[in-house]
Design an enzyme around this catalytic site. Structure first.
Site, PDB file in Angstrom:
ATOM      1  CB  SER A   3      43.870  41.815  18.238  1.00  0.00           C
ATOM      2  OG  SER A   3      43.507  43.177  18.153  1.00  0.00           O
ATOM      3  NE  ARG A   4      36.744  39.383  16.880  1.00  0.00           N
ATOM      4  CZ  ARG A   4      37.094  38.222  17.409  1.00  0.00           C
ATOM      5  NH1 ARG A   4      38.340  38.027  17.814  1.00  0.00           N
ATOM      6  NH2 ARG A   4      36.219  37.254  17.557  1.00  0.00           N
ATOM      7  CB  THR A  50      48.047  43.265  22.837  1.00  0.00           C
ATOM      8  OG1 THR A  50      47.107  42.641  23.717  1.00  0.00           O
ATOM      9  CG2 THR A  50      48.578  42.247  21.847  1.00  0.00           C
ATOM     10  CE  LYS A  54      48.315  46.492  26.505  1.00  0.00           C
ATOM     11  NZ  LYS A  54      46.929  46.677  26.861  1.00  0.00           N
ATOM     12  CG  ASP A  91      45.139  49.566  27.790  1.00  0.00           C
ATOM     13  OD1 ASP A  91      44.596  49.602  26.668  1.00  0.00           O
ATOM     14  OD2 ASP A  91      46.108  48.837  28.055  1.00  0.00           O
ATOM     15  N   GLY A 117      44.228  40.108  38.883  1.00  0.00           N
ATOM     16  CA  GLY A 117      45.327  40.292  37.930  1.00  0.00           C
ATOM     17  C   GLY A 117      46.178  41.477  38.322  1.00  0.00           C
ATOM     18  CB  ALA A 118      49.126  42.197  39.520  1.00  0.00           C
ATOM     19  N   GLY A 120      49.849  44.397  32.892  1.00  0.00           N
ATOM     20  CA  GLY A 120      49.764  45.720  32.277  1.00  0.00           C
ATOM     21  C   GLY A 120      48.344  46.263  32.281  1.00  0.00           C
ATOM     22  CE1 TYR A 208      38.697  42.007  21.296  1.00  0.00           C
ATOM     23  CE2 TYR A 208      40.022  42.979  23.046  1.00  0.00           C
ATOM     24  CZ  TYR A 208      39.886  42.557  21.736  1.00  0.00           C
ATOM     25  OH  TYR A 208      40.935  42.656  20.864  1.00  0.00           O
ATOM     26  N   GLY A 229      34.209  43.727  27.874  1.00  0.00           N
ATOM     27  CA  GLY A 229      35.443  44.472  27.628  1.00  0.00           C
ATOM     28  C   GLY A 229      35.582  45.071  26.237  1.00  0.00           C
TER      29      GLY A 229
HETATM   30  N1  LIG Z   1      39.607  45.316  26.361  1.00  0.00           N
HETATM   31  C1  LIG Z   1      40.778  45.865  26.133  1.00  0.00           C
HETATM   32  O1  LIG Z   1      40.893  46.898  25.470  1.00  0.00           O
HETATM   33  C2  LIG Z   1      42.011  45.273  26.777  1.00  0.00           C
HETATM   34  C3  LIG Z   1      43.091  46.100  27.131  1.00  0.00           C
HETATM   35  C4  LIG Z   1      44.198  45.508  27.755  1.00  0.00           C
HETATM   36  C5  LIG Z   1      44.248  44.128  27.958  1.00  0.00           C
HETATM   37  N2  LIG Z   1      43.182  43.372  27.582  1.00  0.00           N
HETATM   38  C6  LIG Z   1      43.197  41.909  27.825  1.00  0.00           C
HETATM   39  O2  LIG Z   1      43.518  41.670  29.191  1.00  0.00           O
HETATM   40  C7  LIG Z   1      44.246  40.470  29.345  1.00  0.00           C
HETATM   41  C8  LIG Z   1      45.534  40.698  30.139  1.00  0.00           C
HETATM   42  O3  LIG Z   1      46.383  41.554  29.399  1.00  0.00           O
HETATM   43  P1  LIG Z   1      47.701  42.193  30.064  1.00  0.00           P
HETATM   44  O4  LIG Z   1      48.326  43.044  29.020  1.00  0.00           O
HETATM   45  O5  LIG Z   1      47.382  42.787  31.413  1.00  0.00           O
HETATM   46  O6  LIG Z   1      48.589  40.874  30.282  1.00  0.00           O
HETATM   47  P2  LIG Z   1      49.849  40.629  31.275  1.00  0.00           P
HETATM   48  O7  LIG Z   1      50.510  41.915  31.597  1.00  0.00           O
HETATM   49  O8  LIG Z   1      50.639  39.541  30.701  1.00  0.00           O
HETATM   50  O9  LIG Z   1      49.134  40.084  32.629  1.00  0.00           O
HETATM   51  C9  LIG Z   1      48.460  38.840  32.637  1.00  0.00           C
HETATM   52  C10 LIG Z   1      47.758  38.649  33.980  1.00  0.00           C
HETATM   53  O10 LIG Z   1      47.018  37.420  33.914  1.00  0.00           O
HETATM   54  C11 LIG Z   1      47.428  36.580  35.003  1.00  0.00           C
HETATM   55  N3  LIG Z   1      47.364  35.173  34.611  1.00  0.00           N
HETATM   56  C12 LIG Z   1      47.866  34.613  33.476  1.00  0.00           C
HETATM   57  N4  LIG Z   1      47.629  33.278  33.469  1.00  0.00           N
HETATM   58  C13 LIG Z   1      46.952  33.020  34.611  1.00  0.00           C
HETATM   59  C14 LIG Z   1      46.415  31.823  35.199  1.00  0.00           C
HETATM   60  N5  LIG Z   1      46.536  30.630  34.581  1.00  0.00           N
HETATM   61  N6  LIG Z   1      45.774  31.916  36.374  1.00  0.00           N
HETATM   62  C15 LIG Z   1      45.651  33.102  37.001  1.00  0.00           C
HETATM   63  N7  LIG Z   1      46.140  34.267  36.516  1.00  0.00           N
HETATM   64  C16 LIG Z   1      46.778  34.215  35.336  1.00  0.00           C
HETATM   65  C17 LIG Z   1      48.838  37.004  35.312  1.00  0.00           C
HETATM   66  O11 LIG Z   1      49.187  36.578  36.623  1.00  0.00           O
HETATM   67  P3  LIG Z   1      50.755  36.393  37.031  1.00  0.00           P
HETATM   68  O12 LIG Z   1      51.228  37.775  37.432  1.00  0.00           O
HETATM   69  O13 LIG Z   1      50.717  35.446  38.146  1.00  0.00           O
HETATM   70  O14 LIG Z   1      51.478  35.867  35.810  1.00  0.00           O
HETATM   71  C18 LIG Z   1      48.707  38.529  35.164  1.00  0.00           C
HETATM   72  O15 LIG Z   1      48.106  39.085  36.317  1.00  0.00           O
HETATM   73  C19 LIG Z   1      44.494  39.949  27.914  1.00  0.00           C
HETATM   74  O16 LIG Z   1      43.505  38.995  27.632  1.00  0.00           O
HETATM   75  C20 LIG Z   1      44.300  41.176  27.052  1.00  0.00           C
HETATM   76  O17 LIG Z   1      43.873  40.866  25.748  1.00  0.00           O
HETATM   77  C21 LIG Z   1      42.062  43.902  27.017  1.00  0.00           C
END
Ligand SMILES: NC(=O)c1ccc[n+]([C@@H]2O[C@H](COP(=O)([O-])OP(=O)(O)OC[C@H]3O[C@@H](n4cnc5c(N)ncnc54)[C@H](OP(=O)(O)O)[C@@H]3O)[C@@H](O)[C@H]2O)c1
Length: 263
Positions: A3-4, A50, A54, A91, A117-118, A120, A208, A229
């Site tokens: 995280s930044r 994060t 979430k 978000d 993806g599905a 948070g 990002y 991002g």
């Molecule tokens: N830019 C921003 O401000 C911001 C805001 C929010 C999140 N993010 C980033 O977004 C990313 C996801 O965050 P989140 O909170 O949504 O996480 P999360 O709720 O844990 O969801 C992770 C997602 O990634 C999928 N995934 C994980 N490993 C995988 C693989 N090997 N192959 C295919 N799909 C895979 C998961 O699929 P399954 O359901 O099959 O496990 C799920 O859909 C993180 O990198 C986070 O840092 C950035």
């Protein structure tokens, strides 16, 4: 640790003359409840959540704001004066503001949108796209059941698509959003063949770190417009700060350059 936010938000504190700091805390999923309950006695104003906290936080905080409830995920916790915890989600706001900053004419209803993806992050992205009028949303996820659950969440028509069909799901899309952690530093790149994606489609990644993920680099090489991002992170900090300190910071080029310099 990717995280930044600690650097970004500690810098903002200095800019606004606040005596404080923003620290990264590695919390195991099973320790989320005691960690959040510890915020008030430790003197924290709040925290961001994060991956992977979430969704779980919904059942822990004392009050959830309607947007976070609707999205089904909390990105920001505010410690109120009585020590109780209020959860919200910034978000969706950050996602939309980031796109609009880079593509002012962008419209969510310009054509089909593919969300990979599905989790948070995906829930916030799907909700914001639905709110802004997207009418054909395709949710592709490794775990199909999770995609199906998300696809039924909102009033907008959304289709859950199996992981094996992800490449074909890009046909005719006007926008592609990666919300998985794939492509993030330390993770493998997102395994997605862009051949079927129109070159006019906007490609964005909510990951990002790195700033240009392998997905964004591949999209740029074939001529697709891209948005990274980082701006989502910067923009979601604005309502968080408003809630914690009553101050709404600006997302300036200086702020972005400061974070960019760390990549
Ligand atoms: N830019 C921003 O401000 C911001 C805001 C929010 C999140 N993010 C980033 O977004 C990313 C996801 O965050 P989140 O909170 O949504 O996480 P999360 O709720 O844990 O969801 C992770 C997602 O990634 C999928 N995934 C994980 N490993 C995988 C693989 N090997 N192959 C295919 N799909 C895979 C998961 O699929 P399954 O359901 O099959 O496990 C799920 O859909 C993180 O990198 C986070 O840092 C950035």
């Amino acid at each position: 640790m990717h995280s930044r936010s600690p650097m970004l938000l500690t810098w903002l504190m200095t800019q606004h003359g606040l005596m404080g700091t923003y620290v990264p805390l590695a919390i195991k999923p099973e320790n989320l409840a005691p960690a959040l309950r510890g915020l008030a006695p430790l003197g924290f104003s709040g925290c961001n959540l994060t991956i992977p906290h979430k969704e779980r936080a919904l059942a822990i905080v004392d009050e959830v704001d309607p947007v976070a409830r609707r999205i089904g995920a909390i990105s920001c916790v505010v410690v109120r004066s009585d020590g109780s915890l209020w959860g919200t989600n910034n978000d969706a706001y950050g996602f939309v503001q980031n796109i609009l900053q880079h593509r002012p004419g962008w419209r969510a209803d310009a054509g089909p949108v593919v969300i990979v993806g599905a989790g948070g992050g995906a829930r916030a992205v799907a909700w914001s796209l639905a709110e802004r009028g997207a009418r054909d949303i395709r949710v592709v996820n490794r775990t199909l059941a999770r995609a199906k659950a998300l696809a039924q969440e909102f009033d907008t028509p959304m289709k859950a698509i199996a992981w094996d069909d992800r490449h074909r799901a890009l046909e005719g899309a006007a926008m592609l959003v990666n919300t998985t952690s794939q492509g993030m530093v330390g993770q493998t790149p997102l395994d997605l063949d862009l051949d079927a994606l129109p070159t006019s489609a906007l490609v964005t990644d909510i990951v990002y770190a790195p700033l240009e993920t392998p997905l964004l680099a591949a999209a740029r090489r074939r001529g697709n417009p891209t948005v990274d991002g980082l701006g989502m992170l910067l923009h979601q900090a604005r309502p968080a700060w408003k809630a914690w300190f009553g101050i709404e910071p600006e997302v300036t080029p200086e702020l972005r350059a400061l974070v960019e310099a760390t990549f």
